[in-house]
Design an enzyme around this catalytic site. Sequence first.
Site, PDB file in Angstrom:
ATOM      1  N   ASP A 160     -11.947  -0.165   0.900  1.00  0.00           N
ATOM      2  CA  ASP A 160     -11.198   0.137   2.119  1.00  0.00           C
ATOM      3  C   ASP A 160     -12.144   0.407   3.292  1.00  0.00           C
ATOM      4  OD1 ASP A 160      -8.984   0.499   3.646  1.00  0.00           O
ATOM      5  OD2 ASP A 160      -8.517   2.524   2.925  1.00  0.00           O
ATOM      6  N   GLU A 202      -7.848   1.802  -4.104  1.00  0.00           N
ATOM      7  CA  GLU A 202      -8.636   1.635  -2.888  1.00  0.00           C
ATOM      8  C   GLU A 202      -9.673   2.751  -2.788  1.00  0.00           C
ATOM      9  OE1 GLU A 202      -6.408   1.210   0.651  1.00  0.00           O
ATOM     10  OE2 GLU A 202      -5.161  -0.450  -0.099  1.00  0.00           O
ATOM     11  N   GLU A 209       0.847  -1.196   0.000  1.00  0.00           N
ATOM     12  CA  GLU A 209       0.000   0.000   0.000  1.00  0.00           C
ATOM     13  C   GLU A 209       0.879   1.241   0.000  1.00  0.00           C
ATOM     14  OE1 GLU A 209      -3.651   2.210   2.412  1.00  0.00           O
ATOM     15  OE2 GLU A 209      -2.764   0.368   3.219  1.00  0.00           O
ATOM     16  N   ASN A 221      -4.700   4.833  -2.645  1.00  0.00           N
ATOM     17  CA  ASN A 221      -6.005   5.363  -2.215  1.00  0.00           C
ATOM     18  C   ASN A 221      -6.504   6.390  -3.224  1.00  0.00           C
ATOM     19  OD1 ASN A 221      -6.628   4.350   0.691  1.00  0.00           O
ATOM     20  ND2 ASN A 221      -4.433   4.781   0.670  1.00  0.00           N
ATOM     21  N   GLU A 255      -6.562  -4.944   8.421  1.00  0.00           N
ATOM     22  CA  GLU A 255      -5.643  -3.832   8.628  1.00  0.00           C
ATOM     23  C   GLU A 255      -5.314  -3.666  10.111  1.00  0.00           C
ATOM     24  OE1 GLU A 255      -6.308  -0.461   5.400  1.00  0.00           O
ATOM     25  OE2 GLU A 255      -8.139  -0.802   6.572  1.00  0.00           O
TER      26      GLU A 255
END
Length: 831
Positions: free
Chosen positions: A717, A687, A597, A655, A774
């Site tokens: 997410d 995401e 990520e 993201n 996460e």
Amino acid sequence: MTADNRSQPGRTRPVRILTAAVVVAAVAAVVLGVLQPVKLPADRPLPAVDGICVAAVLAAIAQLAGLRFRLGPDAVSVSWAEAAVVVGFVVAPAGWLPAATLIGTGAAWMLLAWFTGLRNPAEIVHLVASMTVGVAGAAFVTTMLAGDAPIGGARLPLALVAGAATYLLITFGLVVLTLVLHRDAAPGRIAARVLYAKLPMSIGNVLVGLGAVFALVREPLWLLAFGPALWLLHRTYRFHLRAAEERRMWEAFAVATARLPGTTEAEVARAGLRGALDVFGARRAELEVRGGSGHRRYAQDGPGLGDPAAARSGPAITRSMAVAGHPVGELTVWLGEPSLPVPQDEAAITAYGEALAGALHDAAAHQRIAELDARAAYERVHDPLTGLINRTAFAERGDLLLRSLDRGQHVALLLLDVVDFREVNRTLGHRGGDEVLRLVAERLVELARPLELVARTGDDEFALLLPAMAALSDQGSRAAGSLPPALRRARELVEQLRLPMEVAGVRLAVEVTVGVVAERPGRIEVSELLRRASLAVGQAKELNVTVGTYDSSQDASSTDHLALLAELQDAFAADDQIVLHLQPAVDLVTAAPTGVEALVRWRHPRRGQLSPGAFLPAVERSELLIPFTRRVLDLALAAAADWAAHGIDIPVSVNVSARSLTDPTFPAQVTEALRRHRTPASRLVLEITESVAVSEQEIVDEVLARLRASGVQMSLDDFGTGFSSLASVTRMPVDEIKIDRSFVDEMIDKPAAGAVVRGAVELGARLGVRVVAEGIETIEQRAALIELGCPIAQGYHFCKPMPADKIVQALTQLREDAPAPVTRLRADGAS
């Protein structure tokens, strides 16, 4: 000619005195006359007694055949009295004419009273006495001028004309005097109107009388022709009076309707009533107005009619008023006399009512507009909920107050913020929250001192301007060890507002945070005081205290956000400010890397390294979003190409802003970035959050469909934190769902959180998508997730975010330490 005053119950004292005087004069004239010898000259056509009887009959006929016309609220009678006087002097002794007139007119008026409804004896006495006095004066003048002159001579006609003129002058004077005394009106105007109505007929009466005398003496058969002639003259004169009255009425109508328009209902009503009295010569006018606020009644009496019973003694005509079918009210007019012209009166009152209805409707519209303007003006400067002045008015009035103060003193501004007001709304509802704000406002108003201004400046924010306060830096106060007045006042307010209040059946106490700022009035405006006080409130919240004071050092941090966008543009021009920190996602069992990520950071040259929360909101609201997204994609794809060159085939996750997914050009931007870095689309994972997935669905669905068609993977997410998690997954197919760290943190201690994680894992398995947990920080969390069957995790337990130049080494180490092959990203093996 006589004045018929219908308002006897309201007769004034001067009128009663005049009546008494006229009656005494008439009785005296009759008594003196009957004392005269009953004899006539030899050339007269009838014996004396027969002549007296004929004179009485003629006097009665003259009144019965007379005309009556309206003069304001009164009626004036116009008769054939002059003709009767001329003929009576020839056929009867002069001294007996007053008695004959008294008898004849009295009988006639009693008969008229029976038919017309005139029931007042005093009024009949006044009328009869006035004509008797007039006849007495005419007889005296005629006798003095004629003497013993023969009928056929020239002297007698001249004397008869003079006598008739005397009768006219006496009765005319009494009528005018009576009306003036009763109406308190201008004598000239009344005299002109009466003379206009009477003079033509008086001249005709004299001519008719002389003709009757000539026929009586010369050829009595000619008297038969007098009937049609008199009837024609009567009709002609009636038409003359009717035309004059109608002309007067319509002229007055035009003047009255021109005065009707007004801005208020009361103004139009007064003008309408006054106009009705003038136009119709009415005794009284009443107006009932119907509107949304109820019925209102207005009334006005004619001049000299103070007694409502007297004003209502005449006939009344009532007309309903409406505009476009909507009722406005009713107009009622009491006429002075039911004679000419009754049909025209009804038509005129109907027309006048329509004009008045239109004026009232317009006035109501004007009034509504004025009320709306007043309300708008009030609402421009007042808060509709609390009634306090708003922020704009507070600044304007505060500045005026500051300019009026001595610059040597200090002013203070207290900004009060209700603590946890959102919790109040959530608990009590918005109605309860509104009631709390109203109660806080009421307490502030009660606690405010003269000249102090209280305002509501925000949703849960109030301000209090103190125009006469010592400065916070007042060294004298500090040296004395006493609390500066503004701070002391702020704490007093906190204590008073903390007192319990009851809202929606709940007893609660309101806590407020107060920001205090003080300055000299000549140096600053209220808007600046508010800004500084807001900083003081923020400082107090950070320090967890109830009262905070402004410090100039706070300005530096408060202006940072203003310079943010300009500094971001400089950051784009530099190569080393916008950077990525990368955090691997690993297989929970083997710890082999499954993806990375990309987390953006800003190396600010002055403020140090900034996390996304410090600058991303500003970027998303600005035009910098497209170049910022381009920079992040370039950095992420460059890093992915680097580890791919070292044989590590895993994707990079980036993201995506909510605003990007509502931009139809975003798929093209992504495709262009992949082309520039010669990277397969499957190596990029975008995401998105649940809030993005449910906003502007049509545009978002189209953008996501184009991205998936290009081969880019999608990840949902923060799964579980939104309000439509399941709807998002079913509506928008994704390749991966990421369980929010809040559930992972609590899954061991809270069964509910564990149930959410278990449900997400099972949902992923059934849908055939990856599930990533996460925020894994402990070995216990890892073990629990493995037991639940969660395949992939990300967190400090495995690896912290790191700079891009270290990610290849970390991924290599993770891969080499893994005891089993790397977990494939897709169920179909197309990683």
